[in-house]
Design a protein around this motif. Structure first.
Motif, PDB file in Angstrom:
ATOM      1  N   ARG A 196       3.461   9.884   5.626  1.00  0.00           N
ATOM      2  CA  ARG A 196       3.264  10.548   4.324  1.00  0.00           C
ATOM      3  C   ARG A 196       4.260  11.673   4.106  1.00  0.00           C
ATOM      4  O   ARG A 196       4.454  12.134   2.970  1.00  0.00           O
ATOM      5  N   ASP A 197       4.923  12.131   5.158  1.00  0.00           N
ATOM      6  CA  ASP A 197       5.937  13.179   5.033  1.00  0.00           C
ATOM      7  C   ASP A 197       7.319  12.609   4.726  1.00  0.00           C
ATOM      8  O   ASP A 197       8.314  13.324   4.743  1.00  0.00           O
ATOM      9  N   SER A 198       7.367  11.318   4.454  1.00  0.00           N
ATOM     10  CA  SER A 198       8.643  10.641   4.237  1.00  0.00           C
ATOM     11  C   SER A 198       9.346  11.132   2.972  1.00  0.00           C
ATOM     12  O   SER A 198       8.717  11.561   2.003  1.00  0.00           O
ATOM     13  N   ALA A 240       0.796  -1.228   0.000  1.00  0.00           N
ATOM     14  CA  ALA A 240       0.000   0.000   0.000  1.00  0.00           C
ATOM     15  C   ALA A 240       0.825   1.273   0.000  1.00  0.00           C
ATOM     16  O   ALA A 240       0.279   2.371  -0.133  1.00  0.00           O
ATOM     17  N   GLY A 241       2.136   1.158   0.146  1.00  0.00           N
ATOM     18  CA  GLY A 241       2.979   2.341   0.065  1.00  0.00           C
ATOM     19  C   GLY A 241       3.727   2.645   1.346  1.00  0.00           C
ATOM     20  O   GLY A 241       3.368   2.166   2.426  1.00  0.00           O
ATOM     21  N   PRO A 242       4.777   3.474   1.253  1.00  0.00           N
ATOM     22  CA  PRO A 242       5.643   3.763   2.404  1.00  0.00           C
ATOM     23  C   PRO A 242       4.959   4.491   3.549  1.00  0.00           C
ATOM     24  O   PRO A 242       5.417   4.413   4.690  1.00  0.00           O
ATOM     25  N   GLU A 243       3.861   5.187   3.259  1.00  0.00           N
ATOM     26  CA  GLU A 243       3.220   5.941   4.330  1.00  0.00           C
ATOM     27  C   GLU A 243       2.722   5.047   5.449  1.00  0.00           C
ATOM     28  O   GLU A 243       2.540   5.492   6.584  1.00  0.00           O
ATOM     29  N   GLU A 283       4.599   4.938 -13.852  1.00  0.00           N
ATOM     30  CA  GLU A 283       3.608   6.005 -13.732  1.00  0.00           C
ATOM     31  C   GLU A 283       3.296   6.378 -12.283  1.00  0.00           C
ATOM     32  O   GLU A 283       3.538   5.588 -11.358  1.00  0.00           O
ATOM     33  N   THR A 284       2.704   7.572 -12.114  1.00  0.00           N
ATOM     34  CA  THR A 284       2.124   7.990 -10.835  1.00  0.00           C
ATOM     35  C   THR A 284       0.616   7.937 -10.993  1.00  0.00           C
ATOM     36  O   THR A 284       0.024   8.737 -11.721  1.00  0.00           O
ATOM     37  N   LEU A 285      -0.021   6.987 -10.314  1.00  0.00           N
ATOM     38  CA  LEU A 285      -1.450   6.748 -10.497  1.00  0.00           C
ATOM     39  C   LEU A 285      -2.253   6.832  -9.209  1.00  0.00           C
ATOM     40  O   LEU A 285      -3.411   7.244  -9.224  1.00  0.00           O
ATOM     41  N   ALA A 286      -1.664   6.424  -8.093  1.00  0.00           N
ATOM     42  CA  ALA A 286      -2.434   6.260  -6.858  1.00  0.00           C
ATOM     43  C   ALA A 286      -2.159   7.323  -5.806  1.00  0.00           C
ATOM     44  O   ALA A 286      -3.032   7.627  -4.990  1.00  0.00           O
ATOM     45  N   LYS A 287      -0.961   7.884  -5.790  1.00  0.00           N
ATOM     46  CA  LYS A 287      -0.580   8.824  -4.743  1.00  0.00           C
ATOM     47  C   LYS A 287      -0.768  10.267  -5.216  1.00  0.00           C
ATOM     48  O   LYS A 287      -0.384  10.620  -6.334  1.00  0.00           O
ATOM     49  N   GLU A 288      -1.345  11.076  -4.361  1.00  0.00           N
ATOM     50  CA  GLU A 288      -1.585  12.479  -4.704  1.00  0.00           C
ATOM     51  C   GLU A 288      -0.479  13.369  -4.158  1.00  0.00           C
ATOM     52  O   GLU A 288       0.234  13.017  -3.225  1.00  0.00           O
ATOM     53  N   ASP A 289      -0.341  14.527  -4.767  1.00  0.00           N
ATOM     54  CA  ASP A 289       0.617  15.548  -4.321  1.00  0.00           C
ATOM     55  C   ASP A 289       2.050  15.033  -4.305  1.00  0.00           C
ATOM     56  O   ASP A 289       2.835  15.332  -3.408  1.00  0.00           O
ATOM     57  N   THR A 290       2.400  14.249  -5.315  1.00  0.00           N
ATOM     58  CA  THR A 290       3.780  13.792  -5.469  1.00  0.00           C
ATOM     59  C   THR A 290       4.037  13.510  -6.939  1.00  0.00           C
ATOM     60  O   THR A 290       3.116  13.185  -7.688  1.00  0.00           O
ATOM     61  N   ASP A 291       5.292  13.664  -7.365  1.00  0.00           N
ATOM     62  CA  ASP A 291       5.669  13.347  -8.740  1.00  0.00           C
ATOM     63  C   ASP A 291       6.498  12.071  -8.801  1.00  0.00           C
ATOM     64  O   ASP A 291       7.112  11.753  -9.807  1.00  0.00           O
ATOM     65  N   ILE A 292       6.475  11.323  -7.712  1.00  0.00           N
ATOM     66  CA  ILE A 292       7.222  10.073  -7.662  1.00  0.00           C
ATOM     67  C   ILE A 292       6.348   8.947  -8.205  1.00  0.00           C
ATOM     68  O   ILE A 292       5.126   8.950  -8.015  1.00  0.00           O
TER      69      ILE A 292
END
Length: 348
Positions: free
Chosen positions: A166-168, A156-159, A208-217
């Protein structure tokens, strides 16, 4: 020889769950120092493990008795800190991905050679029991010629597990350089190279960036890979799998190997004659309570230093696995198949 004196640079989640406890559990090791920019974090682990707390890694490297260090920092710091440590006369275990470019990786390898020190990259999938057994079966010819594969690593992601949530740094491209493909995909490029026993020579991908908002990773990647002998398959890496997947399937002329796909049997071999062999081996490492907590990476690194042996995942191996990830990035950006043969030739 006395105990190997170790320092850990970076006290985030990977240090908390892997490096610190595994060093502490190794009878041949003494944890001497820990370092983190957050003083409270460094002090807490220093107290827990009876080590010295520092906030400047250069001060840690100046500790004369220190034999080796783990570099557990954001991706963009892997190369410069590793090179500084090697130049300071320390052996280095660096987390993956080893660097953010081929040039950085080459500089790390050169620094290790010039200083006569060990450099190991923290690729843990090679040490998973099911993967080691699968390597044996493939090498013995049990499933014959390999035709294809598919592998995935997603959660589900690093957060959900990073110490900073999420500030990681994982979500800041200037520090991470690459997201799911670098965090998870590079593990699978290393695993495929290990299992197949040959290099990946052609790469096509969507990153691609598909699921996470406010990031270009990037948070999702799907790659098509081709090996030296013509084996083709797919690799997927994702930070949007809300039920984790760390499975690999190898398709051969005499059978299929299913790795870490079944919750009970970590390896299932299905042969064309109808025979099915189910292996109940050690589980893949996890941070969850009651799970397998040894990555075996730390013990392998310690053995390589104590016995003066080449690390099982040395700098050259780390660079070849990174090379596939870099090719995937290039393919996604250019929309063409990237041939890695020339780069691989330079690494031989």
């Amino acid at each position: 020889m006395g105990k190997l004196k170790i320092g850990v640079i970076g006290c985030g989640t990977i240090a908390k769950y892997r490096h610190l406890p595994e060093y502490d559990a190794n009878p041949e090791v003494e944890l001497v120092a820990v370092c983190d920019l957050e003083p409270e974090r460094a002090e807490a682990y220093a107290e827990q493990y009876g080590a010295k707390a520092l906030t400047d890694y250069n001060e840690l490297l100046q500790i004369e008795e220190l034999d080796a260090v783990s570099v557990c920092l954001p991706n963009y710091l892997h190369a410069p800190v590793t090179i500084d440590a090697l130049n300071a006369g320390k052996h280095v275990l660096c987390e993956k991905p080893m660097a953010t470019s081929r040039e950085e990786a080459e500089q790390m390898i050169e620094a290790a050679a010039q200083n006569g020190k060990k450099l190991m990259i923290g690729h843990n999938q090679r040490f998973v029991a099911a993967h080691k057994k699968a390597k044996e079966l493939i090498s013995s010819g049990a499933i014959g010629k390999i035709y294809s594969f598919r592998t995935a690593f997603g959660h589900a992601g690093p957060e959900g597990w990073s110490v900073d949530g999420r500030d990681s740094w994982f979500f800041r491209k200037s520090e991470a350089f690459i997201g799911a493909m670098g965090d998870l995909g590079v593990h699978k490029t290393d695993l495929l190279r290990f299992l197949l026993g040959e290099e990946i020579t052609e790469v096509g991908s969507f990153v691609e960036t598909l699921a996470k908002e406010d990031t270009d990773i990037d948070d999702n990647a799907v790659c098509i890979l081709k090996s030296e002998s013509g084996i083709i398959g797919t690799l997927a890496a994702s930070w949007s799998y809300y039920h984790a997947d760390n499975s690999t399937i190898i398709y051969g002329e005499k059978g299929i190997l299913r790795l870490e796909e079944d919750p009970e049997f970590s390896l299932i071999a299905q042969y064309t004659d109808g025979e099915v062999v189910k292996y109940e081996l050690d589980k893949i490492q996890t941070n969850d309570a009651g799970g397998q907590h040894s990555s075996h990476v730390i013990d392998a690194f310690v053995r390589s230093v104590v016995n003066n042996e080449e690390p099982p995942v040395n700098g050259e191996e780390g660079m070849k696995s990174l090379n596939v990830v870099l090719a995937a990035l290039e393919s996604s950006e250019t929309k063409v198949i990237v041939n890695t043969k020339e780069t691989i030739a330079l690494l031989q």
